[in-house]
Design a protein around this motif. Structure first.
Motif, PDB file in Angstrom:
ATOM      1  N   ARG A   7       0.828  -1.205   0.000  1.00  0.00           N
ATOM      2  CA  ARG A   7       0.000   0.000   0.000  1.00  0.00           C
ATOM      3  C   ARG A   7       0.862   1.255   0.000  1.00  0.00           C
ATOM      4  NH1 ARG A   7      -1.356   3.549   3.431  1.00  0.00           N
ATOM      5  NH2 ARG A   7      -0.624   2.416   5.241  1.00  0.00           N
ATOM      6  N   MET A   8       1.946   1.251   0.781  1.00  0.00           N
ATOM      7  CA  MET A   8       2.822   2.421   0.835  1.00  0.00           C
ATOM      8  C   MET A   8       3.556   2.635  -0.490  1.00  0.00           C
ATOM      9  SD  MET A   8       4.267   2.066   4.708  1.00  0.00           S
ATOM     10  CE  MET A   8       5.197   3.586   4.750  1.00  0.00           C
ATOM     11  N   THR A   9       3.834   1.554  -1.201  1.00  0.00           N
ATOM     12  CA  THR A   9       4.467   1.670  -2.521  1.00  0.00           C
ATOM     13  C   THR A   9       3.480   2.258  -3.522  1.00  0.00           C
ATOM     14  OG1 THR A   9       5.819  -0.253  -2.007  1.00  0.00           O
ATOM     15  CG2 THR A   9       5.713   0.399  -4.308  1.00  0.00           C
ATOM     16  N   GLU A  10       2.214   1.822  -3.469  1.00  0.00           N
ATOM     17  CA  GLU A  10       1.194   2.341  -4.395  1.00  0.00           C
ATOM     18  C   GLU A  10       0.915   3.814  -4.154  1.00  0.00           C
ATOM     19  OE1 GLU A  10      -2.326   0.002  -4.209  1.00  0.00           O
ATOM     20  OE2 GLU A  10      -1.318  -1.808  -4.914  1.00  0.00           O
ATOM     21  N   THR A  11       0.898   4.238  -2.897  1.00  0.00           N
ATOM     22  CA  THR A  11       0.596   5.644  -2.598  1.00  0.00           C
ATOM     23  C   THR A  11       1.792   6.553  -2.821  1.00  0.00           C
ATOM     24  OG1 THR A  11       1.100   5.332  -0.251  1.00  0.00           O
ATOM     25  CG2 THR A  11      -1.204   5.078  -0.942  1.00  0.00           C
ATOM     26  N   GLY A  12       2.982   5.995  -2.977  1.00  0.00           N
ATOM     27  CA  GLY A  12       4.154   6.807  -3.263  1.00  0.00           C
ATOM     28  C   GLY A  12       4.982   7.148  -2.040  1.00  0.00           C
ATOM     29  N   GLU A  13       4.640   6.592  -0.865  1.00  0.00           N
ATOM     30  CA  GLU A  13       5.450   6.856   0.329  1.00  0.00           C
ATOM     31  C   GLU A  13       6.791   6.139   0.237  1.00  0.00           C
ATOM     32  OE1 GLU A  13       3.296   6.603   4.168  1.00  0.00           O
ATOM     33  OE2 GLU A  13       1.546   6.211   2.898  1.00  0.00           O
ATOM     34  N   LEU A  14       6.798   4.977  -0.413  1.00  0.00           N
ATOM     35  CA  LEU A  14       8.021   4.189  -0.586  1.00  0.00           C
ATOM     36  C   LEU A  14       8.257   3.953  -2.071  1.00  0.00           C
ATOM     37  CD1 LEU A  14       7.615   1.417   2.145  1.00  0.00           C
ATOM     38  CD2 LEU A  14       8.921   3.519   2.309  1.00  0.00           C
TER      39      LEU A  14
END
Length: 170
Positions: free
Chosen positions: A63-70
């Motif tokens: 989820r964090m990869t999809e939202t751009g945090e990671l």
């Protein structure tokens, strides 16, 4: 009572906080692997993690990869820059659906086929003609050469035979 604090009194931080802490502690320029993040979280919060820790960690990383945090680079996770653009939206397979244009309810439905050309007010009036190709055997009134011609019969013309004359004996 001892000065040691009871781990149950301090709530467990959220998974995104634990993941970001593990990545910042690692400091690896090539990215921190999922197993290294999991090991750091297990060592720093032992005894407090739920039994579904591996699946929760994987879900939060995705989820964090999809939202751009990671950012995922060669199976390693990096923190994204705060001013970095969000990642591009991934399309599904196949052709995307057409965009539906909202039509007011009182508008007339569109007719089928090609729309008519706009009428030119300065153009001369068109003379209506019957549809289709004109008949071949019908002589037109405009061509006087064809008016007096007889219609030829169908097929090959018959062979011309010479006329015999009677020959008399003298």
């Amino acid at each position: 009572m001892s000065t040691e604090e009871d781990p149950r009194t301090h709530p467990l931080p959220t998974y995104p906080e634990m993941i970001l802490a593990a990545i910042s502690v690692s400091g690896d320029d090539n990215g921190t692997s999922e197993s290294a993040i999991s090991e750091y979280i297990e060592s720093s919060h032992s005894g407090q993690l739920p039994p579904s820790h591996p699946s929760l960690l994987a879900a939060h990383l995705a989820r964090m990869t999809e939202t751009g945090e990671l950012i995922l680079v060669d199976d390693g996770y990096l923190r994204s820059a705060p001013d970095a653009a969000p990642p591009p939206v991934k399309r599904g397979r196949g052709r995307p659906p057409k965009v539906k244009i909202s039509v007011p309810a009182d508008a007339a439905p569109r007719r089928r086929g090609r729309p008519p050309k706009p009428a030119d007010p300065l153009a001369p009036a068109k003379i209506p003609r019957p549809r289709g190709r004109p008949r071949k055997n019908a002589p037109s009134e405009a061509d006087p050469r064809q008016a007096g011609l007889a219609k030829r019969p169908r097929g090959r013309p018959p062979k011309v035979r010479p006329q015999f004359r009677e020959v008399g004996f003298v």
